[in-house]
Write an enzyme that holds these catalytic residues in place. Structure first.
Site, short mmCIF file in Angstrom:
data_model
loop_
_atom_site.label_atom_id
_atom_site.label_comp_id
_atom_site.label_asym_id
_atom_site.label_seq_id
_atom_site.Cartn_x
_atom_site.Cartn_y
_atom_site.Cartn_z
N HIS A 1 -1.08 -1.10 -4.33
CA HIS A 1 -2.37 -0.80 -3.71
C HIS A 1 -2.45 0.70 -3.43
CE1 HIS A 1 -5.94 -2.09 -1.40
NE2 HIS A 1 -5.59 -1.19 -0.50
N ASP B 1 -4.71 3.65 -1.82
CA ASP B 1 -5.81 3.88 -0.88
C ASP B 1 -6.35 5.29 -0.99
OD1 ASP B 1 -6.13 1.43 0.66
OD2 ASP B 1 -4.09 1.79 1.38
N HIS C 1 -8.23 1.26 -4.19
CA HIS C 1 -9.20 0.95 -3.15
C HIS C 1 -9.92 2.25 -2.77
CE1 HIS C 1 -9.72 -0.48 1.34
NE2 HIS C 1 -10.87 -0.39 0.70
N SER D 1 0.85 -1.20 0.00
CA SER D 1 0.00 0.00 0.00
C SER D 1 0.87 1.24 0.00
CB SER D 1 -0.91 0.02 1.22
OG SER D 1 -1.48 1.31 1.32
N MET E 1 -9.14 7.99 0.22
CA MET E 1 -10.06 8.25 1.34
C MET E 1 -10.64 9.65 1.20
SD MET E 1 -7.64 6.90 4.40
CE MET E 1 -6.84 5.29 4.32
N MET F 1 -12.20 4.26 -0.73
CA MET F 1 -12.93 4.38 0.54
C MET F 1 -13.67 5.71 0.49
SD MET F 1 -9.91 2.84 2.91
CE MET F 1 -8.69 3.13 1.65
N MET G 1 -11.52 -6.20 4.60
CA MET G 1 -10.80 -5.34 5.54
C MET G 1 -10.52 -6.07 6.85
SD MET G 1 -10.30 -2.66 3.81
CE MET G 1 -9.37 -1.89 5.13
N ASP H 1 -6.71 -6.81 3.67
CA ASP H 1 -6.18 -5.44 3.73
C ASP H 1 -6.22 -4.88 5.15
OD1 ASP H 1 -5.33 -2.89 3.18
OD2 ASP H 1 -7.13 -2.30 2.05
C1 DX5 Z 1 -6.70 1.12 5.47
C2 DX5 Z 1 -6.17 0.88 4.08
C3 DX5 Z 1 -5.07 -0.12 4.04
C4 DX5 Z 1 -3.84 0.32 4.76
C5 DX5 Z 1 -2.94 -0.84 5.00
O1 DX5 Z 1 -7.75 1.99 5.42
O2 DX5 Z 1 -7.20 0.40 3.24
O3 DX5 Z 1 -4.74 -0.47 2.70
O4 DX5 Z 1 -3.14 1.31 4.06
O5 DX5 Z 1 -1.90 -0.39 5.77
P1 DX5 Z 1 -1.28 -1.26 6.95
O6 DX5 Z 1 -0.65 -2.44 6.27
O7 DX5 Z 1 -0.31 -0.32 7.56
O8 DX5 Z 1 -2.40 -1.67 7.86
ZN ZN Z 2 -6.62 -0.47 1.21
#
Ligand code: DX5
Ligand code: ZN
Length: 217
Positions: A34, A36, A67, A9, A38, A69, A138, A176
């Site tokens: 990956h 992320d 991903h 990620s 948000m 979110m 998750m 994840d």
């Molecule tokens: C959380 C993300 C994950 C996160 C994983 O909201 O979707 O992808 O970045 O990071 P670690 O491996 O640090 O939990």
């Molecule tokens: Zn993620």
């Protein structure tokens, strides 16, 4: 045992050096990157959006696993596809018309993923499992990197594996959140296909070596 896909990620990377971070991933054993995203609404944090995805894509030689979110992902998926996404996951909890979202992703020509929060039962995906290329299961509450792995995830992976196998679907299971060398093997034994790891990779002394350790666990 099967070899997992590893999807580091980028959220845990050094954003001031995104080019070298992506180049490190290019030459590592990582399979996907990956990404992320948000929005501060679906999750209580804001990460980055389309321009940063585009910047990552500029240097990436591996598929981008985006991903989302975010609320109302249907308004943004095309923009992320144009920013270089190969796989896009929308969240079950953000999509009252999930079947339509999956159709939209297929029409765009990206792999269609569904993220599910720790409290969401995997059974809820049973009726549409054939439409899903990837379930992003998750193992922490989405919103932040660096959280601890929720132990109930192993049972969820097993239950989802049964649903997929019973249906004869080709859906991949991605885990994840909080993934480390200590839980990777157990997750693969439970039926996971893809491991996402942020902090464990980027906070280690030698990220490429850590990726290799996860890949060959
Ligand atoms: C959380 C993300 C994950 C996160 C994983 O909201 O979707 O992808 O970045 O990071 P670690 O491996 O640090 O939990
Ligand atoms: Zn993620």
């Amino acid at each position: 045992m099967k070899t997992p896909f590893i999807a580091p990620s980028i959220l845990a990377a050094d954003f001031a050096n995104i080019q070298s971070e992506v180049e490190m991933l290019n030459t590592s054993e990582a399979d996907w990157i990956h990404v992320d995203v948000m929005d501060g609404v679906f999750v209580p944090n804001i990460s980055f959006g389309i321009p940063v995805c585009k910047a990552i894509h500029r240097y990436a030689k591996k598929p981008l696993d985006v991903h989302l979110m975010i609320e109302k992902p249907e308004n943004y998926v095309e923009k992320f596809k144009n920013a270089g996404a190969d796989i896009i996951s929308v969240h079950y909890e953000a999509c009252p018309h999930l079947h339509r979202n999956l159709q939209q992703l297929k029409d765009l020509g990206v792999q269609a993923g569904v993220g599910i929060n720790p409290h969401t039962r995997v059974n809820l995906l049973r009726d549409i499992i054939h439409e899903i290329d990837l379930v992003c299961l998750m193992s922490v509450n989405p919103g932040f990197g660096g959280q601890s792995f929720i132990n109930g995830t192993y049972d969820k992976v097993r239950a989802l594996r049964n649903i997929i196998d019973e249906a004869g679907a080709g859906t991949k299971i991605e885990v994840d959140g909080g993934v480390t060398i200590d839980n990777a093997k157990q997750l693969l034994d439970a039926g996971a296909d893809v491991l996402v790891a942020g902090s464990f990779v980027f906070r280690s002394e030698n990220p490429a070596d850590t990726i290799s350790r996860l890949k060959n666990v």
